[in-house]
Design a protein around this motif. Sequence first.
Motif, PDB file in Angstrom:
ATOM      1  N   ILE A 272       0.857  -1.178   0.000  1.00 60.63           N
ATOM      2  CA  ILE A 272       0.000   0.000   0.000  1.00 60.63           C
ATOM      3  C   ILE A 272       0.897   1.233   0.000  1.00 60.63           C
ATOM      4  O   ILE A 272       1.934   1.263   0.665  1.00 60.63           O
ATOM      5  CB  ILE A 272      -0.918   0.017   1.242  1.00 60.63           C
ATOM      6  CG1 ILE A 272      -1.861  -1.199   1.243  1.00 60.63           C
ATOM      7  CG2 ILE A 272      -1.742   1.287   1.300  1.00 60.63           C
ATOM      8  CD1 ILE A 272      -1.342  -2.391   1.991  1.00 60.63           C
TER       9      ILE A 272
ATOM     10  N   GLY B  88       0.731   5.780  -0.460  1.00 58.85           N
ATOM     11  CA  GLY B  88      -0.115   6.972  -0.583  1.00 58.85           C
ATOM     12  C   GLY B  88       0.695   8.230  -0.402  1.00 58.85           C
ATOM     13  O   GLY B  88       1.792   8.207   0.181  1.00 58.85           O
TER      14      GLY B  88
ATOM     15  N   ASP C 152      -1.346  12.672  -4.129  1.00 52.63           N
ATOM     16  CA  ASP C 152      -2.502  12.692  -5.029  1.00 52.63           C
ATOM     17  C   ASP C 152      -3.818  12.416  -4.306  1.00 52.63           C
ATOM     18  O   ASP C 152      -4.870  12.327  -4.933  1.00 52.63           O
ATOM     19  CB  ASP C 152      -2.313  11.696  -6.180  1.00 52.63           C
ATOM     20  CG  ASP C 152      -2.351  10.249  -5.726  1.00 52.63           C
ATOM     21  OD1 ASP C 152      -2.331  10.002  -4.495  1.00 52.63           O
ATOM     22  OD2 ASP C 152      -2.387   9.363  -6.595  1.00 52.63           O
TER      23      ASP C 152
ATOM     24  N   TRP D  24      -4.965   9.791  -2.872  1.00 55.88           N
ATOM     25  CA  TRP D  24      -5.498   8.441  -3.012  1.00 55.88           C
ATOM     26  C   TRP D  24      -4.641   7.474  -2.204  1.00 55.88           C
ATOM     27  O   TRP D  24      -3.435   7.679  -2.039  1.00 55.88           O
ATOM     28  CB  TRP D  24      -5.476   7.976  -4.476  1.00 55.88           C
ATOM     29  CG  TRP D  24      -6.452   8.686  -5.362  1.00 55.88           C
ATOM     30  CD1 TRP D  24      -6.258   9.871  -6.002  1.00 55.88           C
ATOM     31  CD2 TRP D  24      -7.760   8.248  -5.735  1.00 55.88           C
ATOM     32  NE1 TRP D  24      -7.359  10.208  -6.750  1.00 55.88           N
ATOM     33  CE2 TRP D  24      -8.300   9.222  -6.607  1.00 55.88           C
ATOM     34  CE3 TRP D  24      -8.528   7.129  -5.425  1.00 55.88           C
ATOM     35  CZ2 TRP D  24      -9.563   9.109  -7.167  1.00 55.88           C
ATOM     36  CZ3 TRP D  24      -9.793   7.010  -5.977  1.00 55.88           C
ATOM     37  CH2 TRP D  24     -10.300   7.997  -6.839  1.00 55.88           C
ATOM     38  N   VAL D  25      -5.260   6.404  -1.743  1.00 52.85           N
ATOM     39  CA  VAL D  25      -4.522   5.260  -1.213  1.00 52.85           C
ATOM     40  C   VAL D  25      -4.477   4.221  -2.312  1.00 52.85           C
ATOM     41  O   VAL D  25      -5.512   3.820  -2.843  1.00 52.85           O
ATOM     42  CB  VAL D  25      -5.212   4.668   0.031  1.00 52.85           C
ATOM     43  CG1 VAL D  25      -4.464   3.426   0.500  1.00 52.85           C
ATOM     44  CG2 VAL D  25      -5.269   5.701   1.144  1.00 52.85           C
ATOM     45  N   HIS D  26      -3.286   3.774  -2.689  1.00 48.78           N
ATOM     46  CA  HIS D  26      -3.098   2.826  -3.784  1.00 48.78           C
ATOM     47  C   HIS D  26      -2.697   1.467  -3.228  1.00 48.78           C
ATOM     48  O   HIS D  26      -1.778   1.381  -2.410  1.00 48.78           O
ATOM     49  CB  HIS D  26      -2.016   3.320  -4.746  1.00 48.78           C
ATOM     50  CG  HIS D  26      -2.285   4.660  -5.339  1.00 48.78           C
ATOM     51  ND1 HIS D  26      -2.906   4.825  -6.556  1.00 48.78           N
ATOM     52  CD2 HIS D  26      -2.016   5.910  -4.872  1.00 48.78           C
ATOM     53  CE1 HIS D  26      -3.003   6.115  -6.829  1.00 48.78           C
ATOM     54  NE2 HIS D  26      -2.472   6.792  -5.819  1.00 48.78           N
TER      55      HIS D  26
ATOM     56  N   GLU E 190      -1.401  -1.860 -10.192  1.00 49.50           N
ATOM     57  CA  GLU E 190      -2.358  -1.338  -9.220  1.00 49.50           C
ATOM     58  C   GLU E 190      -3.593  -2.229  -9.169  1.00 49.50           C
ATOM     59  O   GLU E 190      -4.190  -2.542 -10.199  1.00 49.50           O
ATOM     60  CB  GLU E 190      -2.754   0.091  -9.573  1.00 49.50           C
ATOM     61  CG  GLU E 190      -3.660   0.728  -8.525  1.00 49.50           C
ATOM     62  CD  GLU E 190      -3.969   2.178  -8.832  1.00 49.50           C
ATOM     63  OE1 GLU E 190      -4.691   2.416  -9.825  1.00 49.50           O
ATOM     64  OE2 GLU E 190      -3.488   3.066  -8.096  1.00 49.50           O
TER      65      GLU E 190
ATOM     66  N   ARG F   5      -7.699   1.517  -5.768  1.00 50.50           N
ATOM     67  CA  ARG F   5      -7.357   2.766  -5.104  1.00 50.50           C
ATOM     68  C   ARG F   5      -8.555   3.235  -4.292  1.00 50.50           C
ATOM     69  O   ARG F   5      -9.698   2.949  -4.618  1.00 50.50           O
ATOM     70  CB  ARG F   5      -6.920   3.843  -6.104  1.00 50.50           C
ATOM     71  CG  ARG F   5      -7.983   4.279  -7.073  1.00 50.50           C
ATOM     72  CD  ARG F   5      -7.495   5.405  -7.973  1.00 50.50           C
ATOM     73  NE  ARG F   5      -6.404   5.005  -8.836  1.00 50.50           N
ATOM     74  CZ  ARG F   5      -5.840   5.824  -9.723  1.00 50.50           C
ATOM     75  NH1 ARG F   5      -6.253   7.074  -9.835  1.00 50.50           N
ATOM     76  NH2 ARG F   5      -4.867   5.384 -10.498  1.00 50.50           N
TER      77      ARG F   5
ATOM     78  N   GLN G 262     -10.223   6.664  -2.249  1.00 50.52           N
ATOM     79  CA  GLN G 262     -10.149   8.107  -2.011  1.00 50.52           C
ATOM     80  C   GLN G 262     -11.249   8.522  -1.047  1.00 50.52           C
ATOM     81  O   GLN G 262     -12.426   8.309  -1.298  1.00 50.52           O
ATOM     82  CB  GLN G 262     -10.300   8.919  -3.296  1.00 50.52           C
ATOM     83  CG  GLN G 262     -10.095  10.426  -3.043  1.00 50.52           C
ATOM     84  CD  GLN G 262     -10.303  11.267  -4.283  1.00 50.52           C
ATOM     85  OE1 GLN G 262     -11.227  11.030  -5.042  1.00 50.52           O
ATOM     86  NE2 GLN G 262      -9.449  12.248  -4.483  1.00 50.52           N
TER      87      GLN G 262
END
Length: 303
Positions: A245, A247, A250, A252-254, A263, A266, A268
Amino acid sequence: MDNKKKVAVPLVCHGHSRPVVDLFYSPVTPDGFFLISASKDSSPMLRNGETGDWIGTFEGHKGAVWSCCLDTNALRAATASADFSAKVWDALSGDVLHAFEHKHIVRACAFSEDTHLLLTGGVEKVIRIYDLNRPDAPPREVDKSPGSVRTAAWLHSDQTILSSCTDMGGVRLWDVRTGKIVQTLETKSSVTSSEVSQDGRYITTADGSTVKFWDANYFGLVKSYNMPCTVESASLEPKFGNKFIAGGEDMWVHVFDFHTGEEIVRIQFHTFNIIPIDCLLGYLALLSHCRLSLYLCPVLLLV
């Protein structure tokens, strides 16, 4: 990315009155697992790691708390603060067990695996090791750090220390016996996040817009992935080790596949920079620089 992929609904944990800056999951104990949070409000909080339920608040610091951790059994907590001190707490009663004074802001703290030692570092550029069996004894100091210490951790059964600096790139590995730097993991930017995986195999670092995974025994670079933004932090999912994970800027948590870097999903729900901090048993704990709450997400549901 497939926009129809499901998104986990996070648990929102309120309580802090100023931004939350650090999180730490305990290992699994007979009583479950626990989550401690550090905040600029000077009052670290202990929670149930699965439900996010508040257990207690550690009161006594007079400045922002920059780092927090729990020992292996989650019976003691440690905190590093801008009030020039590091404290060790009884996690059951909330009482201060030891207070270690420093000469400047303390940014990092970590219990050793055997729970007998406490590691601290900060703006002084000094890494100290306190013997918790002899708390009144002077701490041991390793060679002076080349920069202000931002992160610090143990590995190799407490025989090695890793640290990163606020004002320069790289992760430095120190031999505890000699107090000397034995290796530097080179990065282009300063490392904002570093962690050792629970199985001891990998060191995960975030610097600039890159997440790297290093072999924790031979220190070679295993994987390096470019992120879609400047990353504040990254964490490897420990149960299966197949996701990580990240972040940052941007908002967002990716969630990425560890093996391919692809990916997976994501998330948000912030309006400011994201800092995912720790991941345990499929639960991701994350926060943002400018928010007063922290969030728990069931990451393993994201497939």
